[in-house]
Design a protein around this motif. Sequence first.
Motif, mmCIF file in Angstrom:
data_model
loop_
_atom_site.group_PDB
_atom_site.id
_atom_site.type_symbol
_atom_site.label_atom_id
_atom_site.label_comp_id
_atom_site.label_asym_id
_atom_site.label_seq_id
_atom_site.Cartn_x
_atom_site.Cartn_y
_atom_site.Cartn_z
ATOM 1 N N ASN A 176 0.992 -0.573 1.461
ATOM 2 C CA ASN A 176 1.446 0.757 1.864
ATOM 3 C C ASN A 176 0.323 1.785 1.753
ATOM 4 O O ASN A 176 0.158 2.635 2.627
ATOM 5 C CB ASN A 176 2.651 1.188 1.038
ATOM 6 N N ALA A 177 -0.449 1.707 0.682
ATOM 7 C CA ALA A 177 -1.562 2.645 0.498
ATOM 8 C C ALA A 177 -2.636 2.434 1.565
ATOM 9 O O ALA A 177 -3.182 3.394 2.113
ATOM 10 C CB ALA A 177 -2.153 2.491 -0.900
ATOM 11 N N GLN A 216 -3.768 5.144 8.909
ATOM 12 C CA GLN A 216 -3.163 6.171 9.758
ATOM 13 C C GLN A 216 -3.963 7.475 9.694
ATOM 14 O O GLN A 216 -4.202 8.114 10.715
ATOM 15 C CB GLN A 216 -1.712 6.403 9.363
ATOM 16 N N GLU A 217 -4.369 7.861 8.493
ATOM 17 C CA GLU A 217 -5.190 9.070 8.350
ATOM 18 C C GLU A 217 -6.492 8.943 9.126
ATOM 19 O O GLU A 217 -6.921 9.896 9.786
ATOM 20 C CB GLU A 217 -5.502 9.332 6.877
ATOM 21 N N GLU A 231 -2.178 1.146 4.598
ATOM 22 C CA GLU A 231 -1.628 1.595 5.878
ATOM 23 C C GLU A 231 -1.679 3.114 6.003
ATOM 24 O O GLU A 231 -2.003 3.652 7.060
ATOM 25 C CB GLU A 231 -0.193 1.083 6.052
ATOM 26 N N GLU A 232 -1.398 3.805 4.920
ATOM 27 C CA GLU A 232 -1.459 5.265 4.923
ATOM 28 C C GLU A 232 -2.883 5.749 5.244
ATOM 29 O O GLU A 232 -3.075 6.655 6.059
ATOM 30 C CB GLU A 232 -1.020 5.799 3.558
ATOM 31 N N LEU A 233 -3.885 5.119 4.640
ATOM 32 C CA LEU A 233 -5.263 5.531 4.893
ATOM 33 C C LEU A 233 -5.720 5.162 6.307
ATOM 34 O O LEU A 233 -6.486 5.899 6.923
ATOM 35 C CB LEU A 233 -6.205 4.924 3.852
ATOM 36 N N ASP A 263 -11.271 5.608 1.067
ATOM 37 C CA ASP A 263 -10.906 6.060 2.405
ATOM 38 C C ASP A 263 -12.104 6.080 3.348
ATOM 39 O O ASP A 263 -13.227 5.731 2.965
ATOM 40 C CB ASP A 263 -10.185 7.410 2.366
#
Length: 107
Positions: free
Chosen positions: A89-90, A96-97, A92-94, A69
């Motif tokens: 997906n993983a 966004q964070e 994209e999630e990071l 991250d």
Amino acid sequence: MWPHERSLVKQLAGKPFAVIGVNISEPNSATLKKDLTWRSISDPRTSGGWGPVAKKWNLAGTPTIYLIDHKGVIRHKWLGGARETVIENAVEELIQEAGEREKKAEK
């Protein structure tokens, strides 16, 4: 795996995302320069086993994918690879964070 990494680099251009490759086989610099569009280092095996990077990261086999991250924390590790959608997906999630963190810092 290179085609997937290449598509991620293109798809996520301009976002807080980077691919760094560590190649454990003997490098063919002409192939690496032609095929890879991201930073890549060579960490070939030695007579004593894994190279220094692989040893430090406790590599158990290849391919291994680490998702790190924006704070430098390993958030996911896939031994033997993973389905492309799982990785996407993983990532994209990071992303966004990281974006949410930037917004908070701007306030």
